[in-house]
Enzyme design. Structure first.
Site, short mmCIF file in Angstrom:
data_model
loop_
_atom_site.label_atom_id
_atom_site.label_comp_id
_atom_site.label_asym_id
_atom_site.label_seq_id
_atom_site.Cartn_x
_atom_site.Cartn_y
_atom_site.Cartn_z
N THR A 157 -2.17 -4.12 1.60
CA THR A 157 -3.34 -4.07 2.49
C THR A 157 -4.58 -4.04 1.60
O THR A 157 -5.06 -5.08 1.17
CB THR A 157 -3.29 -2.85 3.45
OG1 THR A 157 -3.07 -1.66 2.70
CG2 THR A 157 -2.20 -3.02 4.49
N THR A 194 -0.38 5.58 4.08
CA THR A 194 0.63 4.52 4.30
C THR A 194 0.90 3.88 2.96
O THR A 194 0.02 3.21 2.48
CB THR A 194 0.19 3.46 5.27
OG1 THR A 194 0.12 4.11 6.50
CG2 THR A 194 1.19 2.30 5.39
N GLU A 280 -7.35 3.32 -3.26
CA GLU A 280 -8.55 2.62 -2.83
C GLU A 280 -9.75 2.96 -3.69
O GLU A 280 -10.11 4.13 -3.81
CB GLU A 280 -8.82 2.91 -1.35
CG GLU A 280 -7.82 2.19 -0.45
CD GLU A 280 -8.02 2.47 1.03
OE1 GLU A 280 -7.57 1.64 1.82
OE2 GLU A 280 -8.60 3.50 1.38
N ASN A 406 -13.59 2.20 3.09
CA ASN A 406 -13.19 2.94 4.27
C ASN A 406 -14.26 3.12 5.32
O ASN A 406 -13.98 3.52 6.43
CB ASN A 406 -12.60 4.29 3.87
CG ASN A 406 -11.23 4.09 3.27
OD1 ASN A 406 -10.36 3.55 3.92
ND2 ASN A 406 -11.07 4.46 2.02
#
Lengths: 411, 411
Positions: A157, A194, A280, A406
């Protein structure tokens, strides 16, 4: 034992008898692979660990039922882009329909098909695209390393790197391979992150011992990483063992079991570290090693508290040797220790340095510390001076890009 | 009862008999006020709650000993810039020397002087500057509202606003005032944040009941806020009551006690909200109200889990109605509920909107939701549909500036 373990290239197709594929199904992302399929013609025993979040995505419920049952497994199908979480009955129906489609395409029972999803919560899967994706995947299955890599790329992702690892080990005179792939890189705080992880192996082992080996190993690998403290609704780690190596079946604990556990651990730890390092917005892998703690549980708690601290993570991003934040995070971990006795070190490829001792900072060079902290992998060592237990945890620094990613993930 | 409570201007000098001052002592910051003094000529009963961090700063140890003892208190001295945490024996000596200096300047016993520090962990206080600061402060003590504001400004670190609140309430026929000040704005996750908070009141109350009122109230006020999940080494909230209002002493629970608690709660909640809204880098106050939870404890746990979620905070910063992250945070809170039954709403000055119901998103307008989320105070309402318990928690969004401030705090 360790000297017999060898690192090899590859991921989920490294082990004998496993095929994989990745395809661009357009589930949500456009112009990239977003569905993966793993397949073994030989039936597999399967083990799984899943999110501790009360809110469990539909695929987690589907897989848990299969993994805890007595059926064998042939395939895992994964999509990225949409998590199929908080999607009600329609979402649960999507799992069955996806499994049905795979079953039909590969001529296997639908309840031998595990399903995993990652991406935005709350959106429904476009089943027409998923079904079309399954057809393409089934036609492209291959046992090449490239096919494994295609699958590993398809499940990404916000990951920036595709994550694979594989090892071989000799068990009962036969060469056993364990290989895997995983993805992060936000909502990563596994209790079970996740994170999705998929490990394949050709070892011959009972389902019970495979599950036990997995459950035990995640405590020191995937459950010791955190990117942002958010435990996802979809966390899933699956291991499929098809027995293709032909070793005598491992049905009790002993040397063979230990060898397999060592190989599984090597793959899991490597995948977990890769996930943390590619968190991230991360610019560095941030590791904390706790040594000489009073107990294993306290060691884990201390290590994880440090890598979870937003302030410490921001300091690592800034290459700022703000050790007080580390001590603070150890202090609120819930573990007990003597702040006046313990010691703190920074370590990386740039060197190792004692920072804190006897209740206060040693007279260290801020410049040298900043140099150590500027490496791509930074380790804090906390010597608790209490006992024999140790634990490592892995996270990443907190950067502007984490916020950027985010604040606007869905658009 | 509430109709008799009135909001008034002011902070720590609002109550009868309290003087304050702020001064630029150059402890670490240059060109700004960085020391504060609060003083009551009449002796005060004092209550305090302190950080739950195992690593406690020297002033926390000093204050805790005084507050749990039977001595009365006359003064509180505070510095910003250096936390006096992880400073060993030298740091503990600094507390005594600071208290001695205040005692000498005001002709009061040193053990009637509470001490608080906030700032960088691990640096030693420059005692010459602290002592000079105390002299200046003692000479500038005043009961004006401006003096209270000077003190409130002096204790700021990364705060952008100085934080005060005050109310009056009638107790036993006398006008009682409760006023306070506090500072944040990082390492804020009170169990008991470095939050520092100081409340002064002229109520006449026993030490035991003052402590009980404080301990009970923080559970629903300061302990329900979080900026970054890091519980500081220095968190301190002190209440001083000098009896100057002349009400009949509150020595048992009853109507008078309840009135005082209502006033204390109003001041504490206002200060806590201000602290959360001025969290490091914050562009919005982010409130979560949990209603119809099974128990008060679960309500608190659910509310706090949402305002602590980095992903949710980043979504608020991006005005992105990413409700899945909220549901995820509720799910890993540890509280039990039925995700298919509960409901989620967004609310702000721009309106109120149902987002999630019956296990999935309702058909809401993303544009309208983004408008609601763009207000300076944003509320999530989680209706658990289980019982009668409710709780509110306050945090802030996660912005680029949080990272900026914390990647380079010490320089």
């Amino acid at each position: 034992m360790m000297d017999q373990m060898e690192w090899i290239q590859g991921g989920v197709t490294a082990a004998t008898g496993f095929l994989a594929a990745g395809a661009a199904a357009g589930v949500k992302y456009q112009g990239r692979k977003d569905m993966a399929l793993i397949y073994s013609e030989t039936p597999c025993v399967a083990a799984g660990v899943f999110t501790g979040n009360l809110v469990k995505a539909a695929p987690v419920l589907w897989d848990r039922e299969i993994v805890t049952g007595d059926k064998t497994v042939h395939a895992v199908v994964v999509n990225s882009g949409i998590a199929n979480a908080c999607t009600g009955q329609q979402g649960r129906d999507c799992c069955r329909e996806t499994a049905d489609a795979v079953g039909l395409a590969l001529d296997i029972p639908a309840d031998g098909v595990l399903v995993a999803s990652t991406g935005v919560i709350g959106m429904q899967l476009p089943m027409d695209k998923v079904r079309a994706g399954v057809s393409v995947l089934a036609g492209e299955l291959s046992d090449t390393l490239q096919a494994g890599t295609d699958a590993a790329c398809a499940i990404m992702t916000t990951d920036t790197l595709c994550k694979e690892a594989a090892v071989t080990v000799t068990i009962g005179g036969r060469l056993v391979t364990v290989g895997g792939m995983c993805k992060g890189s936000g909502m990563i705080h596994p209790n079970m992150c996740t994170m999705l992880g998929f490990v394949t192996t050709d070892v011959c082992i009972t389902k019970e011992l495979l599950q036990e080996a997995l459950r035990s190993d995640v405590q020191d690998t995937f459950n010791m990483i955190s990117v942002d403290g958010d435990t996802s609704t979809n966390d899933t780690l699956l291991v499929l063992a098809n027995g293709g190596a032909g070793n005598p079946v491992i049905s009790e604990k002993g040397e063979d079991y230990e060898r397999f556990c060592t190989a599984l651990h090597a793959v899991n730890e490597t995948l977990a570290r890769k996930m943390a390092g590619d968190g991230e917005g991360a610019t560095a892998l941030f590791e904390t090693k706790v040594i000489h703690a009073a107990s294993k549980e306290e060691a884990r708690r201390l290590a994880k508290s440090v890598i979870c601290s937003s302030l410490t993570k921001a300091a690592v991003f800034g290459h700022d040797a703000n050790w007080g934040r580390i001590l603070c995070a150890l202090g609120y971990s819930g573990a007990s220790f003597d702040p006046e006795r313990m010691e703190l070190y920074f370590e990386s490829s740039e060197g190792k340095m004692l920072i804190y001792q006897d209740g206060q900072a040693v007279d260290y060079s801020e410049e040298a510390a900043a140099r150590i902290l500027s490496a791509p992998e930074v380790t804090v060592i906390a010597d608790m001076k209490m006992g024999d237990a140790c634990a490592s945890a892995w996270g990443c620094d907190l950067s502007y890009d984490y916020v950027k990613i985010n604040a606007d993930y869905r658009s």
